[in-house]
Motif scaffolding. Structure first.
Motif, PDB file in Angstrom:
ATOM      1  N   GLU A 124     -21.938  38.568   5.818  1.00 31.78           N
ATOM      2  CA  GLU A 124     -22.544  39.441   4.695  1.00 31.78           C
ATOM      3  C   GLU A 124     -22.425  38.877   3.438  1.00 31.78           C
ATOM      4  O   GLU A 124     -21.496  38.315   2.961  1.00 31.78           O
ATOM      5  CB  GLU A 124     -22.048  40.693   4.942  1.00 31.78           C
ATOM      6  N   TYR A 152     -19.999  36.458  11.847  1.00 34.94           N
ATOM      7  CA  TYR A 152     -20.618  37.680  11.452  1.00 34.94           C
ATOM      8  C   TYR A 152     -20.475  37.442   9.662  1.00 34.94           C
ATOM      9  O   TYR A 152     -19.531  37.438   9.210  1.00 34.94           O
ATOM     10  CB  TYR A 152     -20.133  38.913  11.678  1.00 34.94           C
ATOM     11  N   THR A 166     -27.221  40.597   2.348  1.00 38.50           N
ATOM     12  CA  THR A 166     -27.824  39.911   3.610  1.00 38.50           C
ATOM     13  C   THR A 166     -26.998  39.773   4.727  1.00 38.50           C
ATOM     14  O   THR A 166     -25.732  39.259   4.536  1.00 38.50           O
ATOM     15  CB  THR A 166     -28.557  38.588   3.164  1.00 38.50           C
ATOM     16  N   ASN A 167     -27.170  40.403   5.938  1.00 41.11           N
ATOM     17  CA  ASN A 167     -26.463  40.294   7.046  1.00 41.11           C
ATOM     18  C   ASN A 167     -26.921  39.253   8.064  1.00 41.11           C
ATOM     19  O   ASN A 167     -28.152  39.246   8.275  1.00 41.11           O
ATOM     20  CB  ASN A 167     -26.202  41.559   7.930  1.00 41.11           C
TER      21      ASN A 167
END
Length: 179
Positions: free
Chosen positions: A163, A161, A167-168
């Motif tokens: 970031e 995951y 922006t993820n």
């Protein structure tokens, strides 16, 4: 006159639950003029996903006798040889003989990268993982890059995951073996 490298600075929060690694890092990464944003982003991801005491970047695409990222112990011996992109078989052979562990991270099609190694001599090839990400993941991350970036990397059950500057993104880590 030759164009010099562009320096990128990353403020990184790393939480690798799978390995029990939690660190706040500041990375200064030199991007060579011939290096794509996707290659540099893959180098940064490899650094984060392999983070250990003694890790460092080499000179990147300008390094001819070192991988993109490596880990040395306190005596200076290379313990992990971490290649990025599409290294040739001879580099993997050298790295595998020199280090306890060799791994490749790629932003390219992993099947095509592995195919270039078929029939070539690679020391302990069956022990060398080739790690890749979902299609488009690295390109999307590269598009969000700035000269000064804030990066949060979390790894849980083989999923990254990310970031990056608001922006993820997320991706599975796919793994093939060189041998």
């Amino acid at each position: 006159m030759a164009i010099g490298a562009t320096i990128h600075t990353f403020a990184v929060q790393l939480a690798d639950v799978d390995r029990g690694v939690y660190e706040d890092l500041t990375l200064r990464v030199a991007r060579h003029p011939s290096e794509t944003a996707a290659f540099m982003m893959t180098r940064v991801l490899a650094y984060c996903l392999e983070y250990a005491e003694g890790i460092s970047f080499s000179e990147g695409v300008a390094a001819t006798d070192e991988p993109a990222v490596l880990v040395r112990d306190l005596t200076g011996r290379v313990t992990s040889w971490i290649e990025v992109g599409s290294p040739d078989a001879s580099r993997l052979h050298t790295g595998s003989k020199l280090a306890d562990r060799t791994v490749v991270y790629t932003h390219r099609d992993p099947a095509k990268v592995a195919a270039t190694w078929d029939g070539k001599r690679i020391h302990r090839a069956e022990d060398i993982p080739l790690r890749s990400f979902d299609p488009g993941f690295v390109d999307a991350a590269a598009a969000a890059l700035e000269r000064r970036s804030t990066l949060s990397v979390s790894v849980t059950e083989g999923t990254v995951y990310l970031e990056l500057n608001g922006t993820n993104l997320s991706t599975a880590i796919h793994e093939l073996r060189a041998g």
